[in-house]
Design a protein around this motif. Structure first.
Motif, short mmCIF file in Angstrom:
data_model
loop_
_atom_site.label_atom_id
_atom_site.label_comp_id
_atom_site.label_asym_id
_atom_site.label_seq_id
_atom_site.Cartn_x
_atom_site.Cartn_y
_atom_site.Cartn_z
N ARG B 27 0.80 -1.22 0.00
CA ARG B 27 0.00 0.00 0.00
C ARG B 27 0.84 1.27 0.00
O ARG B 27 0.49 2.27 -0.61
CB ARG B 27 -0.95 0.00 1.19
N GLU B 31 0.37 4.18 -2.85
CA GLU B 31 0.04 5.58 -2.57
C GLU B 31 1.10 6.52 -3.12
O GLU B 31 0.80 7.58 -3.64
CB GLU B 31 -0.09 5.78 -1.05
N ARG B 337 1.18 12.00 7.44
CA ARG B 337 -0.02 11.77 6.66
C ARG B 337 -1.21 11.36 7.50
O ARG B 337 -2.34 11.48 7.09
CB ARG B 337 0.26 10.71 5.59
#
Lengths: 334, 338, 327
Positions: B27, B31, B337
């Motif tokens: 992942r 991203e 983030r």
């Protein structure tokens, strides 16, 4: 000291020194004596707290026991085996029995590994579980045990809070079913309310899994709450060790008294009564001659600057102070 | 020798697809790629066009399109077949879209068809520029294939194991860094020969020190982090720790350095061409050969303009992408983030 | 009742989060009286450090102090001051000491020079006179061999000594308000005791007001006169030391005090506050503490609780306190 059953972990005369190099040829100049002759004993199923301020060497003790630091002398007896005498290969199976949880939950987890892979790392290393699916199941069990949602196992560490990350670290340590858990300032970086959650969790796990804890910390409140026995360290040596309640209520060593007296109280009428040790802790590469604490001690007297005291038994505990050495006191007088 | 080019393209395509598939499953990389596509869409498209042109020039085979003479028995790439250089040429210089020769004014064989004009030997400049794409990509890519593993090997082992190994690697690095780069390069190329592989190899051997220093410093830092200590306490072997903990956390450094090295190498080759040891068919060669053209009166500008512009656009795109990557892959943004 | 030296009203500091601007400090009001120590307590993320930075207008972009905020220091409108006036105010009127003394001291300048620089920035003093003042201040804050230490570099000093140097730098210009942001958190406990004693002595001697920011209730008990507890950018409870520590009314304060481990709690479970602090921008509507509160009931999730007076000096922002209050 205890005449009862064999302690789970016994440390004798542990010394870990770090070289200080200088000069063009990088010769060893002096040694930082981070751990200079430490003796400890932890009975099975109990919690020993190792307390001290920064620079006293308590973290190095924990790491030396696990051989993450190289000890130059001493013995670390796990049941009957001296771990320091083993080769690295022979040490490996013992690693399964002793694990560690560190202070900073953020740097304790690889940011590029999912939580599931992080917790399963020990399982893979010791070949626990025959395939990936079995290991995933075990990870789910462990996460439930530390009160995390197993559905989150595919997330990354940065998506969790500090307290949750620390739970993940605990799960990772427990994955290999250790008998001894070393908690190196494991709750110091957490907020008070989260700290309470983790302390409660650790106590629950201790009862459930029969764990033995070596709790390294500087926070005396935490020590008072969860430890059975306490060892106070100053500049690489143990200065007092014994039962927690006894020591907290009647400390003998002047440093222990200063330590306990320096903690601000919560009682409304206990204000302005802080008693501290004057001055700053000395340089571990250059400890004072004689008793290492004598430069800051409020009860210093004649022999302190000349002779280093040994750890002597006094009233059911061990204390490193001339004040309690009846031999010296007979000569010099009170 | 055409099968080498074809084999390399095949391998690259397979490797590219594999890396893409592995990255998509993770992942964090997914991203990152999405963020890059969002921020630098234009640069990525242009870089993609360059890569396609390079591939078209790498795939080659013999025969099949009715060309006569010497060319019939040579392996020709897709670009060769589109432009048919043995046919589509003039006698000498001609301006872009001109219908007459530049010197003398005689009529051209293909009036108005040379989009970027022709050079001294009459070859179409657009054709030569497109052939230069493959060479540029080769310089950057092949060299890094030598350079990056070398840098990682030395840097990571020095940083992770320390002690004697660190001393030896440091000594080698310092010695190499003290020798003037250009002189060492020239010496190596003189010794090994001027072929593509040899030049790339020489560039690789002289260029690994910078990345090695970076990886060594970063490894030193990573080695002390608690998750590496925890892995040791869990009995994980040194090799596995390096593979699973150190290398993935160095990936961002390597990628960014690769992008910057790439442009540096392409530009270095230009300098080598000036000294006469550049690669055959590269833009550097074109620029070198065009040196005297600028001082002519009237001026002949299209040769050097084409090569420089193609070079500039490639370098600009890669730099922009590297810049965006530096922000996206920064481990600190990983924390923010949330 | 004399006018307070610092009066903060409706202070709101926002940061961008998930597209919109989220308040890190949400419309808080507090005041510090002359010569008083007000402790601002809370856990990480509650906005206490931001409040301190806002008072000194040190909030960096992308943070922003919203226009409806008002900060009045000694009758001057702090938010309306010009940049030069603000710079004159910082250090002289309001001084600040931070948690990490190592990060606050310039490593390439001697500590003496840094103190002298701070002094000469705000007063016209000759070099020799400034050096004398610096040595005197070093002695006052308990630095051994004060004149000799003027020429020491920060890395040569221990953590405790560095913090004393910070206090000296702050003191040399004699501010009227000191903002101390976790001044002893990074220090060993024996050194902390020394610094706390020093701060109290200085506060008595100079009649200085202190805004003390901390997460440690023990430190609060040692130094403060009044306490304000923050959670989620809002003030949950405010009162005198005796009231807040002795008889807290807000469920958060109660939970917090009961979760502090000590010898007295041995053997039992520590009271936990379940759950975690929501991240910026995901605050629930209504009371910020509703998701973790043991006494939550209907209005908590919808309406922001009003501040309810429990006594003349003690108030709490809680629906439960409101309904139990005889009106």
């Amino acid at each position: 000291m205890s005449a009862g059953p064999q302690p789970l972990l016994k440390v004798e005369g542990l010394k870990t020194w770090f070289p200080v190099r200088s000069g063009v040829l990088q010769r060893v100049d002096r040694w930082v004596r981070a751990v200079d002759g430490v003796d400890l004993e932890i009975p099975q199923g109990q919690t020993l707290a190792l307390v001290g301020e920064s620079g006293c060497g308590k973290t190095t003790v924990g790491r030396s026991i696990l051989r993450l630091e190289h000890a130059r002398a001493g013995r670390v007896l796990y049941k009957d085996t001296d771990l320091l005498a083993l080769s690295h290969a022979a040490m490996r199976p013992f690693r399964q029995a002793m694990q560690i949880v560190f202070q900073d939950p953020t740097s304790s987890l690889d940011p590029r590994m999912t939580v599931r892979d992080a917790i399963a790392e020990g399982l893979r290393s010791f070949n626990i579980g025959t395939n990936a699916a079995e290991r995933t199941e075990r990870v789910a069990e462990l996460m439930t045990m530390v009160r995390l949602d197993p559905d989150h196992m595919w997330r990354y560490p940065h998506e969790f809070s500090g307290g949750q990350k620390q739970r993940i670290c605990i799960a990772r340590a427990l994955a290999v079913e250790p008998k001894l858990l070393i908690c190196d300032e494991s709750v110091s970086a957490l907020d008070v309310s989260i700290q309470a959650q983790i302390l409660n969790l650790l106590r629950e796990l201790q009862t459930k899994l029969g764990l033995t804890y070596l709790f390294i910390t500087h926070d005396l409140g935490v020590v008072g709450h969860i430890a059975d026995r306490v060892a106070v360290m100053y500049l690489g040596q143990i200065v007092e060790t014994g039962d927690v309640t006894e020591i907290f209520q009647a400390p003998k060593h002047p440093y222990t008294k200063a330590l306990l007296g320096s903690v601000p109280r919560l009682e409304l009428d206990r204000r302005g009564l802080l008693a501290a040790a004057p001055g700053d802790p000395p340089d571990p590469a250059n400890p004072p001659a004689g008793c290492r604490f004598h430069t800051r001690c409020l009860e210093v007297f004649a022999p302190c600057a000349a002779t280093a005291p040994a750890l002597i038994e006094a009233d059911g505990r061990l204390c490193r102070c001339h004040l309690y050495d009846s031999a010296i006191n007979r000569e010099v007088g009170p | 020798m055409s099968w080498i080019g074809n084999a390399i393209v095949a391998v690259l395509l397979v490797a590219g697809v594999y890396v893409w598939w592995r990255a998509r499953r993770n992942r964090l990389w997914r991203e990152a790629m999405a963020a890059l596509a969002r921020r630098r869409r234009f640069a990525l498209i242009i870089l993609g066009i360059y890569v396609v042109i390079g591939m078209l020039d790498a795939v080659s085979w013999v025969g099949g399109d009715g060309v006569q003479g010497v060319a019939a028995s040579e392996a020709r790439s897709v670009i060769d077949r589109i432009f048919k250089p043995s046919v589509f040429r003039e006698k000498s210089y001609s301006a872009p879209f001109a219908s007459a020769e530049f010197v003398g004014g005689a009529a051209l064989t293909f009036p108005g068809r040379h989009v970027l004009g022709t050079d001294l030997l009459g070859d179409d400049v657009l054709y030569k520029t497109l052939k230069g794409v493959k060479v540029a990509l080769l310089i950057g890519g092949l060299t890094c294939l030598v350079l990056i593993p070398l840098a990682l090997l030395f840097g990571v082992s020095a940083g992770y194991f320390g002690g004697r190994i660190d001393d030896v690697v440091f000594f080698v690095m310092s010695t190499l860094a003290s020798i003037p780069n250009l002189l060492l390069l020239i010496a190596l190329i003189m010794a090994l020969g001027k072929g593509t592989l040899q030049v790339c190899f020489a560039l690789g051997i002289t260029g690994w020190v910078g990345l090695s220093r970076l990886t060594r410093a970063e490894t030193l830092k990573l080695r002390e982090l608690e998750y590496v200590q925890a892995a040791r306490a869990l009995g994980v072997s040194h090799f596995t720790i390096v593979l699973r903990h150190i290398l993935p956390n160095l990936a961002h450094l390597v990628i960014i350095t690769f992008a910057l090295l790439f442009t540096g190498l392409v530009l270095s080759e230009t300098i080598l061409a000036y000294l006469g040891i550049g690669l055959d068919g590269s833009w550097g060669r074109m620029i070198d050969q065009a040196r005297n053209e600028l001082s002519r009166d009237p001026i002949i500008w299209w040769n050097i303009a084409a090569a420089s512009t193609a070079l500039f656009i490639l370098v600009l795109c890669v730099n922009l992408i590297a810049d965006a990557l530096r922000d996206i892959l920064d481990p600190r943004t990983l924390r923010e983030r949330t | 009742m004399s006018t307070p030296i610092l009066n903060v009203e409706n202070l709101t500091v926002t940061f961008p989060a998930r597209g919109a601007r989220a308040p890190v400090v949400d419309a808080i009001s507090l005041s510090v009286a002359q010569g008083e120590v007000l402790a601002l307590v809370g856990e990480s993320g509650c906005g206490k450090s931001m409040t301190a930075l806002a008072i000194l207008r040190l909030i960096a972009k992308p943070g922003r102090i919203e226009p409806e905020s008002r900060i009045v220091f000694e009758d001057r409108d702090v938010l309306g001051l010009k940049v030069t006036q603000m710079r004159a105010l910082r250090g002289a009127g309001i001084a600040m000491i931070f948690q990490e003394p190592m990060a606050s001291l310039n490593p390439v300048q001697t500590v003496g020079d840094q103190v002298i620089e701070a002094l000469r920035l705000h007063e016209r003093v000759g070099r020799a006179a400034a050096r004398d003042r610096a040595a005197a201040i070093f002695e006052r804050v308990g630095i051994p061999d004060p004149r000799g230490r003027l020429d020491a570099y920060p890395h040569q000093l221990s953590g405790g000594l560095k913090q004393r140097v910070m206090i000296a730098m702050m003191l040399v210009v004699q501010p009227r308000l000191l903002i101390a942001d976790e001044p002893t958190t990074a220090l060993d406990v024996t050194v902390q005791a020394q610094i706390l004693a020093l701060l109290r002595e200085l506060q008595d001697e100079l009649d200085m007001s202190i805004l003390l920011i901390t997460h440690d209730f023990g430190v609060v008990n040692e130094l403060s006169d009044r306490v304000a507890v923050m959670y989620g950018g809002r003030i949950a409870e405010e009162g005198t030391r005796a009231e807040v520590l002795g008889a807290p009314r807000h469920p958060y304060t109660q939970g917090l005090l009961r979760s502090i481990p000590s010898l007295a709690h041995r053997g039992g479970e520590l009271e936990e506050i379940t759950g975690t602090v929501p991240s910026l921008g995901t605050w629930p509507a209504g009371c910020r503490f509703a998701t973790r509160c043991p006494k939550v009931f209907e209005p908590c999730n919808e309406q922001v609780p009003q501040t309810v007076g429990v006594s003349e000096t003690h108030n709490a922002a809680c629906h439960d306190v409101a309904r139990n209050q005889p009106s």
